[in-house]
Design a protein around this motif. Structure first.
Motif, PDB file in Angstrom:
ATOM      1  N   VAL A 133       6.666   4.378   1.653  1.00 21.16           N
ATOM      2  CA  VAL A 133       5.750   5.358   1.187  1.00 21.16           C
ATOM      3  C   VAL A 133       6.520   6.595   1.363  1.00 21.16           C
ATOM      4  O   VAL A 133       6.832   7.085   2.638  1.00 21.16           O
ATOM      5  N   ILE A 166       3.726  10.961  -5.015  1.00 22.12           N
ATOM      6  CA  ILE A 166       4.017   9.893  -4.091  1.00 22.12           C
ATOM      7  C   ILE A 166       4.783   8.873  -4.670  1.00 22.12           C
ATOM      8  O   ILE A 166       4.907   8.687  -6.008  1.00 22.12           O
ATOM      9  N   VAL A 168       6.185   4.782  -4.052  1.00 26.18           N
ATOM     10  CA  VAL A 168       5.791   3.615  -3.323  1.00 26.18           C
ATOM     11  C   VAL A 168       7.011   2.517  -3.898  1.00 26.18           C
ATOM     12  O   VAL A 168       6.937   2.211  -5.046  1.00 26.18           O
ATOM     13  N   PHE A 173      11.002   1.491  -7.301  1.00 27.60           N
ATOM     14  CA  PHE A 173       9.908   2.204  -6.827  1.00 27.60           C
ATOM     15  C   PHE A 173       8.885   2.861  -7.947  1.00 27.60           C
ATOM     16  O   PHE A 173       9.507   3.045  -9.061  1.00 27.60           O
TER      17      PHE A 173
END
Length: 195
Positions: A133, A166, A168, A173
């Motif tokens: 993350v 963000i 992830v 991703f």
């Protein structure tokens, strides 16, 4: 002074790479974002950004249907120079269209389209850096070329700010960020690849 700042901002990757070229990590991201603020100005008021009053001839012009938009469809390449700093070059496009109807008969008369093309260099500051993350904030200044519904072309400077985003995943991703500015307002989300 402004020209020097813009040139320095655009040359930032070259300057940083000369010091630390071995730590370059690249990634590509593809996303879909919210409603561009530029679109509100261009297609509602025209490029002059002055609201148009209702004149007598406006009562007999074609009626406008709802305005539809693709939102900002973006592609980005970025370079991770330090754990905390990423430089990206984002390009985005947005297409809008609107159907017109005859004011007297209500018959469909046609569809008009407009577009916005953006190029926005951005600086991303990574404040959470874990293996799976990453969280960040970013700011960018760039430009756009656009055509409004009256077929007028224009070139404008644009700014974009994302207070929180963000990512992830590892090599592949997903990302999501909240932002506001001329490129998009609301959420930008998509997928990316590190290489």
């Amino acid at each position: 002074m402004k020209k020097k700042l813009i040139v320095a901002f655009l040359l930032l990757p070259v300057l940083v790479s000369a010091q630390d070229a071995q730590n370059w990590k690249r990634q590509m991201r593809f996303g879909l974002g919210g409603y561009p603020m530029t679109e509100l100005v261009a297609y509602t008021f025209g490029w002059d950004a002055v609201p148009r009053g209702i004149a007598l001839e406006d009562l007999y012009l074609d009626n406008k249907g709802p305005l539809y938009s693709t939102g900002a469809v973006s592609a980005e390449i970025s370079w991770l120079f330090k754990d905390w700093f990423t430089f990206s070059l984002t390009s985005a496009a947005n297409v809008a269209w609107q159907t017109y109807f005859d004011a007297v008969t209500g018959e469909r008369r046609g569809t008009q389209t407009g577009f916005l093309l953006y190029v926005v260099p951005q600086c991303r500051f990574n404040w959470v850096r874990r293996d799976l993350v990453k969280m960040y904030s970013s700011i960018g200044i760039g430009g756009l070329v656009g055509k409004d519904m009256d077929d007028d072309l224009a070139v404008f400077p644009v700014g974009q700010v994302s207070p929180v985003g963000i990512e992830v995943g590892r090599k592949v991703f997903g990302f999501c960020e909240l932002g506001f500015g001329m490129m998009y307002t609301g959420v930008m989300a998509g997928v990316g690849f590190r290489f």
